[in-house]
Design an enzyme around this catalytic site. Structure first.
Site, PDB file in Angstrom:
ATOM      1  N   SER A  72       0.792  -1.234   0.000  1.00  0.00           N
ATOM      2  CA  SER A  72       0.000   0.000   0.000  1.00  0.00           C
ATOM      3  C   SER A  72       0.820   1.277   0.000  1.00  0.00           C
ATOM      4  CB  SER A  72      -0.925   0.018   1.218  1.00  0.00           C
ATOM      5  OG  SER A  72      -0.186   0.142   2.414  1.00  0.00           O
ATOM      6  N   THR A 196      -2.706   3.204   2.825  1.00  0.00           N
ATOM      7  CA  THR A 196      -1.923   4.452   2.933  1.00  0.00           C
ATOM      8  C   THR A 196      -1.342   4.463   4.330  1.00  0.00           C
ATOM      9  OG1 THR A 196      -3.482   5.632   1.509  1.00  0.00           O
ATOM     10  CG2 THR A 196      -2.177   7.002   2.985  1.00  0.00           C
ATOM     11  N   THR A 214       1.655   6.994   0.159  1.00  0.00           N
ATOM     12  CA  THR A 214       0.835   5.894  -0.361  1.00  0.00           C
ATOM     13  C   THR A 214       1.206   5.541  -1.801  1.00  0.00           C
ATOM     14  OG1 THR A 214      -1.474   5.190  -0.686  1.00  0.00           O
ATOM     15  CG2 THR A 214      -0.945   7.419  -1.319  1.00  0.00           C
ATOM     16  N   ARG A 224      -4.209   9.167 -11.919  1.00  0.00           N
ATOM     17  CA  ARG A 224      -5.128   9.502 -10.812  1.00  0.00           C
ATOM     18  C   ARG A 224      -4.336   9.953  -9.575  1.00  0.00           C
ATOM     19  NH1 ARG A 224      -5.915   7.336  -5.307  1.00  0.00           N
ATOM     20  NH2 ARG A 224      -8.093   7.600  -4.761  1.00  0.00           N
ATOM     21  N   THR A 247      -6.664   7.987   5.697  1.00  0.00           N
ATOM     22  CA  THR A 247      -6.475   6.876   4.766  1.00  0.00           C
ATOM     23  C   THR A 247      -7.865   6.487   4.282  1.00  0.00           C
ATOM     24  OG1 THR A 247      -6.683   5.166   6.454  1.00  0.00           O
ATOM     25  CG2 THR A 247      -4.470   6.010   6.067  1.00  0.00           C
ATOM     26  N   GLY A 248      -7.915   5.732   3.201  1.00  0.00           N
ATOM     27  CA  GLY A 248      -9.222   5.323   2.689  1.00  0.00           C
ATOM     28  C   GLY A 248      -9.509   5.960   1.349  1.00  0.00           C
TER      29      GLY A 248
HETATM   30  N1  GLY Z   1      -6.131   7.404   0.421  1.00  0.00           N
HETATM   31  C1  GLY Z   1      -5.324   6.956  -0.611  1.00  0.00           C
HETATM   32  C2  GLY Z   1      -5.876   7.150  -1.929  1.00  0.00           C
HETATM   33  O1  GLY Z   1      -7.077   7.247  -2.101  1.00  0.00           O
HETATM   34  O2  GLY Z   1      -5.122   7.220  -2.858  1.00  0.00           O
END
Ligand code: GLY
Length: 342
Positions: A72, A196, A214, A224, A247-248
């Site tokens: 991650s 992350t 991350t 992205r 995170t998320g």
């Molecule tokens: N929180 C990490 C991401 O959406 O890239």
């Protein structure tokens, strides 16, 4: 907590009273695995030897970024849809109100360090893609292949089952005969799609720093950018208040400016724990008019300038945790679930 008391924070400056030095220095990470523990143990020493929060945070981030088993973050992170690892990271120094970040950075194992250099050696906040890579190379970072065998196998397995209408996967004449498990079952230890890490620290001077780093959403569309390199979304630090990280699902965190929101809640007097929960409720409230059943996967962490900590996740069966190191030793702090079972 009811939506009715989610007032927009006052813009008047607030001085936090009774700043306790009892729990300073302090370092936390949202990572709770062995590497998270190691990062806390090693970087606690930086703080106890009088090092800065900025140094402790960078080195703790690097420890996690360099773990090839972690899918991650950093080296070993899951790639984008094309099999290319693109890393995002942000850094913020609560003492100087400085911030730096990189997005879609390829071939550099430690994006947190590049983000720190953007923060300290430029007047910019965010560098992306080739520009971020050029900048890192100018500072002597070595280009390396970030795709580990483990991550490559998971990516290929994902491609195989992506669609029944392409030529990846079993041959046509075996379709529906071979009952393949999903790649998630093939790789049960895979980190969550949005994995992350956040690292937040206060040093002996009471200065606060933070980093979010991350490999971003796994198998994302090329280019992205998630919340992690967006100051105010994946990270915010303010010496007078504290620090917060997310995170998320980055898309929600960006739209809600979640880290800044948490800091504003703490500035109004909410504890870090309450601020994390407030931010999750705020996101659900945003979706309540559009899709009341939508509970995105987020986990927030926060610390106050007094050395209090907080952690909350949107949903799930098991309470979220984070790794904490302060003068009481190492501990796993258990937070709360905002919407249990969703
Ligand atoms: N929180 C990490 C991401 O959406 O890239």
């Amino acid at each position: 907590m009811g939506a009715g008391i989610l007032l927009f924070p006052s813009v008047n400056p607030v001085t936090i009273q009774n700043r306790s030095t009892g729990l300073r220095p302090l370092i936390i990470t949202s990572h709770t695995n062995e590497t998270g523990h190691k990062a806390m143990a090693l970087r606690w020493e930086v703080l106890t030897k009088g090092g800065s929060a900025v140094d402790a945070v960078e080195r703790a981030a690097n420890t996690i970024e360099l773990d090839p088993e972690d899918t991650s973050v950093g080296y070993g992170g899951l790639p984008n849809e094309n099999g290319v690892v693109q890393l995002d990271a942000s850094f913020m120094d609560g003492k100087t109100y400085s911030a730096g970040a990189v997005a879609c950075l390829e071939r550099i194992k430690t994006p947190a360090s590049v983000a720190r250099l953007v923060m300290q050696h430029t007047d910019h906040v965010l560098l992306t893609g080739q520009g971020a890579l050029d900048f890192a190379k100018a500072w002597g970072f070595r280009e390396e292949d970030l795709l580990t065998e483990k991550a490559r196998k998971i990516w290929l397995r994902w491609k195989e089952e992506l669609s029944p209408n392409d030529d990846w996967g079993e041959p046509d004449h075996l379709k529906n005969i071979i009952n393949k498990e999903s790649y998630r079952n093939d790789f049960p230890d895979i980190e969550h799609h949005y994995g992350t890490t956040n690292i937040l620290a206060i040093d002996t001077n009471g200065d606060i720093a933070g980093c979010t780093t991350t490999s971003g959403l796994s198998f994302k569309i090329n280019g992205r950018v998630g919340d992690s390199p967006i100051i105010g979304a994946g990270l915010y630090v303010d010496n007078e208040v504290g620090a917060a990280g997310a995170t998320g699902r980055g898309e929600d965190v960006i739209k809600s400016c979640a880290a800044y929101y948490m800091i504003m809640r703490m500035k109004e007097g909410r504890t870090p724990q309450q601020a994390c929960e407030d931010a999750l409720h705020m996101i659900v409230e945003k979706y309540s008019r559009i899709n009341p059943g939508f509970f995105p996967s987020e986990k927030f962490v926060a610390i106050s300038s007094r050395g209090e900590v907080g952690c909350a996740s949107m949903k799930g069966e098991k309470e979220p945790q984070m790794s904490v190191r302060n003068e009481k030793g190492f501990s796993l702090y258990t937070g709360t679930i905002a919407y249990r079972g969703k």
